[in-house]
Motif scaffolding. Structure first.
Motif, PDB file in Angstrom:
ATOM      1  N   LEU A   1      -8.392 -58.011   5.201  1.00  7.80           N
ATOM      2  CA  LEU A   1      -8.741 -58.653   3.937  1.00  7.80           C
ATOM      3  C   LEU A   1      -9.512 -57.717   3.011  1.00  7.80           C
ATOM      4  O   LEU A   1      -9.473 -57.882   1.792  1.00  7.80           O
ATOM      5  N   ALA A   2     -10.197 -56.731   3.578  1.00  5.11           N
ATOM      6  CA  ALA A   2     -10.982 -55.789   2.771  1.00  5.11           C
ATOM      7  C   ALA A   2     -10.272 -54.458   2.596  1.00  5.11           C
ATOM      8  O   ALA A   2     -10.889 -53.476   2.181  1.00  5.11           O
ATOM      9  N   ILE A   3      -8.970 -54.430   2.851  1.00  9.38           N
ATOM     10  CA  ILE A   3      -8.293 -53.138   2.954  1.00  9.38           C
ATOM     11  C   ILE A   3      -8.295 -52.348   1.645  1.00  9.38           C
ATOM     12  O   ILE A   3      -8.409 -51.118   1.653  1.00  9.38           O
ATOM     13  N   ASP A   4      -8.197 -52.996   0.513  1.00  5.58           N
ATOM     14  CA  ASP A   4      -8.177 -52.247  -0.742  1.00  5.58           C
ATOM     15  C   ASP A   4      -9.517 -51.559  -0.984  1.00  5.58           C
ATOM     16  O   ASP A   4      -9.558 -50.398  -1.411  1.00  5.58           O
ATOM     17  N   GLU A   5     -10.619 -52.253  -0.698  1.00  9.92           N
ATOM     18  CA  GLU A   5     -11.941 -51.647  -0.854  1.00  9.92           C
ATOM     19  C   GLU A   5     -12.136 -50.518   0.158  1.00  9.92           C
ATOM     20  O   GLU A   5     -12.707 -49.467  -0.163  1.00  9.92           O
ATOM     21  N   ILE A   6     -11.641 -50.723   1.383  1.00  5.02           N
ATOM     22  CA  ILE A   6     -11.745 -49.682   2.406  1.00  5.02           C
ATOM     23  C   ILE A   6     -10.970 -48.436   1.984  1.00  5.02           C
ATOM     24  O   ILE A   6     -11.450 -47.305   2.141  1.00  5.02           O
ATOM     25  N   ALA A   7      -9.780 -48.632   1.431  1.00  2.00           N
ATOM     26  CA  ALA A   7      -8.914 -47.504   1.072  1.00  2.00           C
ATOM     27  C   ALA A   7      -9.526 -46.605   0.013  1.00  2.00           C
ATOM     28  O   ALA A   7      -9.188 -45.417  -0.060  1.00  2.00           O
ATOM     29  N   GLN A   8     -10.426 -47.123  -0.790  1.00  2.00           N
ATOM     30  CA  GLN A   8     -11.038 -46.314  -1.850  1.00  2.00           C
ATOM     31  C   GLN A   8     -12.541 -46.130  -1.644  1.00  2.00           C
ATOM     32  O   GLN A   8     -13.274 -45.782  -2.565  1.00  2.00           O
TER      33      GLN A   8
ATOM     34  N   LEU B   1      -4.736 -44.715   6.640  1.00  2.66           N
ATOM     35  CA  LEU B   1      -5.017 -46.069   7.103  1.00  2.66           C
ATOM     36  C   LEU B   1      -4.128 -46.305   8.318  1.00  2.66           C
ATOM     37  O   LEU B   1      -2.925 -46.022   8.277  1.00  2.66           O
ATOM     38  N   ILE B   2      -4.711 -46.839   9.384  1.00  2.04           N
ATOM     39  CA  ILE B   2      -4.020 -46.941  10.667  1.00  2.04           C
ATOM     40  C   ILE B   2      -4.028 -48.386  11.150  1.00  2.04           C
ATOM     41  O   ILE B   2      -5.063 -49.053  11.114  1.00  2.04           O
ATOM     42  N   PHE B   3      -2.876 -48.839  11.619  1.00  2.00           N
ATOM     43  CA  PHE B   3      -2.773 -50.170  12.220  1.00  2.00           C
ATOM     44  C   PHE B   3      -3.141 -50.083  13.694  1.00  2.00           C
ATOM     45  O   PHE B   3      -2.571 -49.289  14.442  1.00  2.00           O
ATOM     46  N   GLY B   4      -4.114 -50.914  14.117  1.00  2.00           N
ATOM     47  CA  GLY B   4      -4.475 -51.014  15.523  1.00  2.00           C
ATOM     48  C   GLY B   4      -3.982 -52.331  16.089  1.00  2.00           C
ATOM     49  O   GLY B   4      -4.678 -53.348  16.002  1.00  2.00           O
ATOM     50  N   PRO B   5      -2.776 -52.371  16.660  1.00  2.00           N
ATOM     51  CA  PRO B   5      -2.139 -53.651  16.978  1.00  2.00           C
ATOM     52  C   PRO B   5      -2.802 -54.457  18.095  1.00  2.00           C
ATOM     53  O   PRO B   5      -2.875 -55.681  18.009  1.00  2.00           O
ATOM     54  N   ALA B   6      -3.288 -53.798  19.143  1.00  2.00           N
ATOM     55  CA  ALA B   6      -3.792 -54.562  20.289  1.00  2.00           C
ATOM     56  C   ALA B   6      -5.012 -55.391  19.906  1.00  2.00           C
ATOM     57  O   ALA B   6      -5.050 -56.613  20.132  1.00  2.00           O
ATOM     58  N   ASP B   7      -6.017 -54.759  19.335  1.00  2.00           N
ATOM     59  CA  ASP B   7      -7.205 -55.508  18.923  1.00  2.00           C
ATOM     60  C   ASP B   7      -6.881 -56.503  17.820  1.00  2.00           C
ATOM     61  O   ASP B   7      -7.476 -57.594  17.766  1.00  2.00           O
ATOM     62  N   PHE B   8      -5.939 -56.133  16.948  1.00  2.00           N
ATOM     63  CA  PHE B   8      -5.564 -57.051  15.871  1.00  2.00           C
ATOM     64  C   PHE B   8      -4.939 -58.318  16.443  1.00  2.00           C
ATOM     65  O   PHE B   8      -5.268 -59.440  16.037  1.00  2.00           O
TER      66      PHE B   8
ATOM     67  N   MET C   1       2.835 -54.283   5.768  1.00  2.00           N
ATOM     68  CA  MET C   1       3.000 -54.106   4.323  1.00  2.00           C
ATOM     69  C   MET C   1       1.651 -54.041   3.613  1.00  2.00           C
ATOM     70  O   MET C   1       1.489 -53.302   2.642  1.00  2.00           O
ATOM     71  N   SER C   2       0.673 -54.808   4.073  1.00  2.00           N
ATOM     72  CA  SER C   2      -0.656 -54.748   3.460  1.00  2.00           C
ATOM     73  C   SER C   2      -1.263 -53.362   3.616  1.00  2.00           C
ATOM     74  O   SER C   2      -1.846 -52.800   2.673  1.00  2.00           O
ATOM     75  N   ILE C   3      -1.128 -52.796   4.808  1.00  2.00           N
ATOM     76  CA  ILE C   3      -1.638 -51.440   5.047  1.00  2.00           C
ATOM     77  C   ILE C   3      -0.882 -50.433   4.207  1.00  2.00           C
ATOM     78  O   ILE C   3      -1.472 -49.542   3.577  1.00  2.00           O
ATOM     79  N   LEU C   4       0.436 -50.577   4.159  1.00  2.00           N
ATOM     80  CA  LEU C   4       1.260 -49.633   3.399  1.00  2.00           C
ATOM     81  C   LEU C   4       0.950 -49.698   1.907  1.00  2.00           C
ATOM     82  O   LEU C   4       0.835 -48.653   1.237  1.00  2.00           O
ATOM     83  N   MET C   5       0.806 -50.899   1.348  1.00  2.00           N
ATOM     84  CA  MET C   5       0.537 -51.027  -0.080  1.00  2.00           C
ATOM     85  C   MET C   5      -0.814 -50.410  -0.439  1.00  2.00           C
ATOM     86  O   MET C   5      -0.952 -49.710  -1.455  1.00  2.00           O
ATOM     87  N   ALA C   6      -1.833 -50.639   0.386  1.00  2.00           N
ATOM     88  CA  ALA C   6      -3.145 -50.053   0.114  1.00  2.00           C
ATOM     89  C   ALA C   6      -3.087 -48.532   0.219  1.00  2.00           C
ATOM     90  O   ALA C   6      -3.693 -47.813  -0.591  1.00  2.00           O
ATOM     91  N   ALA C   7      -2.355 -48.037   1.195  1.00  2.00           N
ATOM     92  CA  ALA C   7      -2.230 -46.590   1.343  1.00  2.00           C
ATOM     93  C   ALA C   7      -1.541 -45.967   0.136  1.00  2.00           C
ATOM     94  O   ALA C   7      -2.024 -44.971  -0.432  1.00  2.00           O
ATOM     95  N   ARG C   8      -0.436 -46.549  -0.280  1.00  2.00           N
ATOM     96  CA  ARG C   8       0.299 -45.958  -1.406  1.00  2.00           C
ATOM     97  C   ARG C   8      -0.462 -46.100  -2.729  1.00  2.00           C
ATOM     98  O   ARG C   8      -0.407 -45.224  -3.581  1.00  2.00           O
ATOM     99  N   ALA C   9      -1.198 -47.199  -2.880  1.00  2.00           N
ATOM    100  CA  ALA C   9      -1.967 -47.392  -4.110  1.00  2.00           C
ATOM    101  C   ALA C   9      -3.054 -46.341  -4.271  1.00  2.00           C
ATOM    102  O   ALA C   9      -3.473 -46.042  -5.391  1.00  2.00           O
TER     103      ALA C   9
END
Length: 329
Positions: free
Chosen positions: A152-159, A167-174, A203-211
């Motif tokens: 939910l905070a990914i855009d703020e984290i990305a910048q 930005l990395i997806f951690g699937p197990a803990d997620f 897609m959320s991770i990808l969009m924040a990364a590309r933005a």
């Protein structure tokens, strides 16, 4: 003090290929040595989940020694520290960066939940760099998203810092954090028979990364002997546009390097489009905004798409097998 107070003496290193990101336990010197000779684009030496609590102090020393011994070639060298809810993190950062910062490309921070956590790491790195005489800002940050709060905070984290590179997806803990009913990391949960249960997260991770001009990296596939399963799951994120994926076993490396690089035909075609577009928009080519290559029309949008494929191919060390020949007048 905030991350913005850090002097802009040196920007983080330019983004480099991360098709395969090999996890290596910091507590195992034999694995650390073996990793040097494997064809992964990146290695991350792990102080978090791969190290038992009592092994963490010794693992820090192993990692410092391994980094300073060299032999890593052109691999990206990253260390994953413990997350900021633990009491180990600050010692991880201090010991590793003070001991081997000159031979380190980035610090990976797991379970990131807010921009403030990234900013803490940025400030800590700046203080250490100043203290030991390293270029300020050279060491990058990789942020791993592993729960709903982080997503939910990914855009703020990305910048949150100019040091952030991925930005990395951690699937197990997620999966655990959202109560997903599955024990097989990365696979579709039983009963979810339509669509992809991970699509929104990816897609959320990808969009924040590309933005924010960052790389997007998919997390691990734990069935390490099932290379076909790895290929299937990796192909999903590669198709979306992810730049790479974690590998937990040498047998996954070649598959990741192949899947996250363009095919030879696609790479050749991308370079052909770029050359043709340059020619046709020049005076010699008639100053055209669009043109035909065989039965295909190309224009500025085609050029932008081709740039993506060509850049991935060049980063992977690919060589073109054909060249554009301007038409004879």
């Amino acid at each position: 003090m905030t991350a913005s107070d850090s002097p802009p003496a040196t920007q983080p290193q330019p983004l480099r290929p991360r098709r395969s990101c090999l996890a290596v336990p910091g507590s195992n010197p034999r694995f650390l040595e073996k990793a040097k000779g494997l064809p992964a684009d990146q290695v991350f030496l792990d102080l978090e989940d791969a190290c038992a609590p009592l092994a963490k102090p010794g693992a820090r020393k192993n990692i410092v020694a391994a980094l300073n011994e060299g032999g890593w070639g052109d691999k990206l060298r990253v260390v994953r520290v413990n997350d900021l809810t633990t009491h180990w993190t600050y010692r991880d950062v201090i010991e590793v960066v003070e001991g081997a910062g000159a031979n380190l490309d980035a610090i990976m921070l797991p379970k990131v939940q807010s921009a403030a956590q990234v900013q803490w790491l940025d400030v800590m790195l700046t203080q250490i760099e100043k203290t030991v005489g390293l270029p300020v800002g050279r060491i990058g940050i990789e942020a791993q998203l592993e729960n709903a709060r982080g997503l939910l905070a990914i855009d703020e984290i990305a910048q949150a810092s100019p040091r952030i590179q991925t930005l990395i997806f951690g699937p197990a803990d997620f999966m655990a954090s959202i109560n997903m009913r599955s024990l097989v990391v990365g696979e579709q949960p039983p009963g979810y028979d339509v669509g992809d249960a991970y699509h929104h997260i990816l897609m959320s991770i990808l969009m924040a990364a590309r933005a924010h001009d960052l790389q997007a990296i998919d997390g691990p596939y734990l069935q390490i002997r099932d290379v076909e399963g790895f290929r299937r799951v990796a192909g999903r994120s590669a198709a979306l546009g992810f730049d790479g994926k974690w590998v937990l076993h040498p047998g996954q490396i070649d598959a990741a390097n192949e899947i996250f690089a363009p095919s030879q035909d696609d790479y050749d075609h991308a370079e052909l489009i770029l050359d043709a577009y340059d020619y046709y928009t020049s005076e010699a080519g008639g100053l055209k905004g669009s043109a035909m290559i065989g039965d295909e029309m190309i224009d500025e949008a085609s050029r932008k798409m081709a740039l993506v494929i060509a850049a991935k191919g060049r980063a992977a060390g690919m060589s073109r097998t054909s060249a554009f020949t301007p038409p004879q007048s």
